[in-house]
Design an enzyme around this catalytic site. Structure first.
Site, PDB file in Angstrom:
ATOM      1  N   ASP A  97      39.429  24.049 -35.559  1.00  0.00           N
ATOM      2  CA  ASP A  97      39.840  25.438 -35.277  1.00  0.00           C
ATOM      3  C   ASP A  97      38.681  26.196 -34.659  1.00  0.00           C
ATOM      4  OD1 ASP A  97      41.485  24.341 -37.673  1.00  0.00           O
ATOM      5  OD2 ASP A  97      42.698  25.910 -36.724  1.00  0.00           O
ATOM      6  N   ASN A 143      37.612  23.135 -39.761  1.00  0.00           N
ATOM      7  CA  ASN A 143      38.956  22.553 -39.588  1.00  0.00           C
ATOM      8  C   ASN A 143      39.699  22.655 -40.914  1.00  0.00           C
ATOM      9  OD1 ASN A 143      40.881  21.170 -37.869  1.00  0.00           O
ATOM     10  ND2 ASN A 143      40.518  19.340 -39.100  1.00  0.00           N
ATOM     11  N   CYS A 156      45.888  16.752 -41.207  1.00  0.00           N
ATOM     12  CA  CYS A 156      46.633  17.893 -40.665  1.00  0.00           C
ATOM     13  C   CYS A 156      47.380  17.499 -39.392  1.00  0.00           C
ATOM     14  CB  CYS A 156      45.700  19.085 -40.446  1.00  0.00           C
ATOM     15  SG  CYS A 156      46.616  20.660 -40.307  1.00  0.00           S
ATOM     16  N   ARG A 196      51.509  27.687 -34.887  1.00  0.00           N
ATOM     17  CA  ARG A 196      50.256  27.289 -35.532  1.00  0.00           C
ATOM     18  C   ARG A 196      49.589  26.162 -34.737  1.00  0.00           C
ATOM     19  NH1 ARG A 196      51.052  22.546 -36.777  1.00  0.00           N
ATOM     20  NH2 ARG A 196      48.828  22.394 -37.126  1.00  0.00           N
ATOM     21  N   GLY A 197      48.340  25.880 -35.133  1.00  0.00           N
ATOM     22  CA  GLY A 197      47.528  24.918 -34.384  1.00  0.00           C
ATOM     23  C   GLY A 197      46.730  25.712 -33.367  1.00  0.00           C
ATOM     24  N   ALA A 198      45.424  25.463 -33.349  1.00  0.00           N
ATOM     25  CA  ALA A 198      44.525  26.332 -32.577  1.00  0.00           C
ATOM     26  C   ALA A 198      44.901  26.447 -31.107  1.00  0.00           C
ATOM     27  CB  ALA A 198      43.096  25.824 -32.740  1.00  0.00           C
TER      28      ALA A 198
HETATM   29  P1  RI2 Z   1      45.069  21.744 -32.203  1.00  0.00           P
HETATM   30  C1  RI2 Z   1      45.236  23.564 -37.266  1.00  0.00           C
HETATM   31  O1  RI2 Z   1      45.172  24.742 -38.025  1.00  0.00           O
HETATM   32  C2  RI2 Z   1      44.544  22.392 -37.925  1.00  0.00           C
HETATM   33  O2  RI2 Z   1      43.413  22.751 -38.675  1.00  0.00           O
HETATM   34  C3  RI2 Z   1      44.201  21.568 -36.699  1.00  0.00           C
HETATM   35  O3  RI2 Z   1      43.216  20.588 -36.936  1.00  0.00           O
HETATM   36  C4  RI2 Z   1      43.709  22.666 -35.761  1.00  0.00           C
HETATM   37  O4  RI2 Z   1      44.607  23.763 -35.977  1.00  0.00           O
HETATM   38  C5  RI2 Z   1      43.629  22.321 -34.317  1.00  0.00           C
HETATM   39  O5  RI2 Z   1      44.905  22.110 -33.749  1.00  0.00           O
HETATM   40  P2  RI2 Z   1      46.500  25.478 -38.585  1.00  0.00           P
HETATM   41  O6  RI2 Z   1      46.949  26.431 -37.490  1.00  0.00           O
HETATM   42  O7  RI2 Z   1      44.529  22.890 -31.405  1.00  0.00           O
HETATM   43  O8  RI2 Z   1      47.537  24.440 -38.912  1.00  0.00           O
HETATM   44  O9  RI2 Z   1      44.305  20.486 -31.945  1.00  0.00           O
HETATM   45  O10 RI2 Z   1      46.048  26.225 -39.819  1.00  0.00           O
HETATM   46  O11 RI2 Z   1      46.562  21.568 -32.020  1.00  0.00           O
END
Ligand code: RI2
Length: 321
Positions: free
Chosen positions: A204, A214, A135, A27-29
């Site tokens: 995101d 986001n 987050c 997870r995380g974009a």
């Molecule tokens: P980075 C996450 O989504 C959060 O919303 C976070 O702010 C965003 O991705 C960007 O993350 P999720 O996958 O790319 O937890 O900065 O639903 O790591």
């Protein structure tokens, strides 16, 4: 191969990565983008296609499996687009090595972009500052890490970020960096904003009008920050820019399972209410002070110029061809 590719032509490793993205093991974009690009690389390496057309069709099928996992983070389709853009060759072996090079280049650029973004974001942070996070964003953490490497001492209020508590990952990482961490429940954010020098959030997707898409709760935090006069910045590599919004498309907000919010037994004890679990929200540009990218800092309303430069007038979907 005869006919259209079937599920069997998509290698097992791609399905595993897709499942892990769907379940948020991955997870995380930015992390999702990296994993999706690498999965295309594995598809190319393990493909048993006997001719270039079949190879390409299987690659497109693999991209569709990855694309259909989560709808909101545009870094995922942008990663797929990047890999497809440079795929060239007249034999299967040429195509295979072209995908390998394209994936390696993409992942390299992702790392470099995050480091460059970190340096831009760190310029905003001063020794002794307190930040508030929402987050878990690796782009945000890159800014903090660079500031710490520059010798700045920082404190952080970390919102736990219900329902999945990704704030815990942020707290852990910040502690490791030597940041003084205070964990708070989401609803305590306003109470502590007067102690905060910068609210730092990730993204995101960023829309052409500068809206920040986001983790759910970002927009409420931003409104409160503006009301308190606390600057709020969004750290987002350009891979988070959503080219579809240049042509009027909106960003799909993912709705996730009720079970992330409440377990079935507790739900039944309180009369089985309807439960809604949107994973993201949209913060209008007027509530955001700046968007930090690897190409510098932008006022949200002007991010469209960067988007046009990088993506032209819109987006294509090469995996659908
Ligand atoms: P980075 C996450 O989504 C959060 O919303 C976070 O702010 C965003 O991705 C960007 O993350 P999720 O996958 O790319 O937890 O900065 O639903 O790591």
């Amino acid at each position: 191969m005869n006919g259209a590719p079937t599920e069997d032509d998509v290698v097992e490793a791609v399905h595993v990565v897709a499942d892990d993205i769907g379940s948020m093991e991955i997870r995380g974009a930015a992390t999702i983008a990296d994993a999706a690009a690498r999965a295309l690389g594995v598809q190319a390496a393990e493909s048993e296609a006997e001719d270039p057309a079949s190879f390409r069709a299987q690659l497109r099928a693999a991209a569709r499996v990855l694309h259909d996992t989560r709808p909101t983070a545009v870094s995922l389709p942008n990663a797929l687009r990047y890999v497809f853009r440079d795929v060239e060759g007249t034999t299967v072996e040429e195509l295979r090595s072209s995908v390998r090079e394209s994936v390696a280049e993409f992942c390299d650029r992702l790392d470099t972009a995050q480091n460059d973004l970190g340096r831009v974001g760190a310029n905003r942070l001063r020794d002794g500052d307190t930040v508030m996070t929402h987050c878990h964003s690796t782009d945000v953490l890159a800014c903090v890490e660079t500031a710490v490497e520059q010798g700045k001492s920082l404190s952080a209020y970390v919102k736990e970020t219900r329902p999945r508590n990704q704030g815990h990952i942020t707290a852990d990482t910040l502690e490791d960096l030597g940041v003084d961490v205070t964990l708070i429940v989401d609803s305590a954010a306003r109470r502590y904003l007067h102690d905060v020098d910068h609210v730092l959030v990730g993204a995101d997707s960023i829309a052409a009008d500068g809206s920040v898409i986001n983790k759910i709760g970002t927009s409420g935090l931003a409104v409160n920050a503006r009301d308190r006069g606390t600057p709020i910045v969004c750290a987002a590599q350009t891979i988070k820019l959503h080219p579809g919004t240049l042509t009027g498309h909106t960003v799909d907000i993912e709705m996730r399972a009720e079970s992330e919010v409440i377990d079935p037994e507790t739900a039944s004890e309180i009369g089985d209410p309807t439960v809604l679990n949107p994973a993201f929200d949209v913060t209008p540009p007027r509530y955001v002070d700046a968007i930090i990218t690897e190409r510098g800092q932008y006022p949200p309303e002007s991010v469209v110029t960067l988007m046009r430069k990088l993506f032209g007038e819109g987006s294509d979907h090469p995996w659908e061809a």
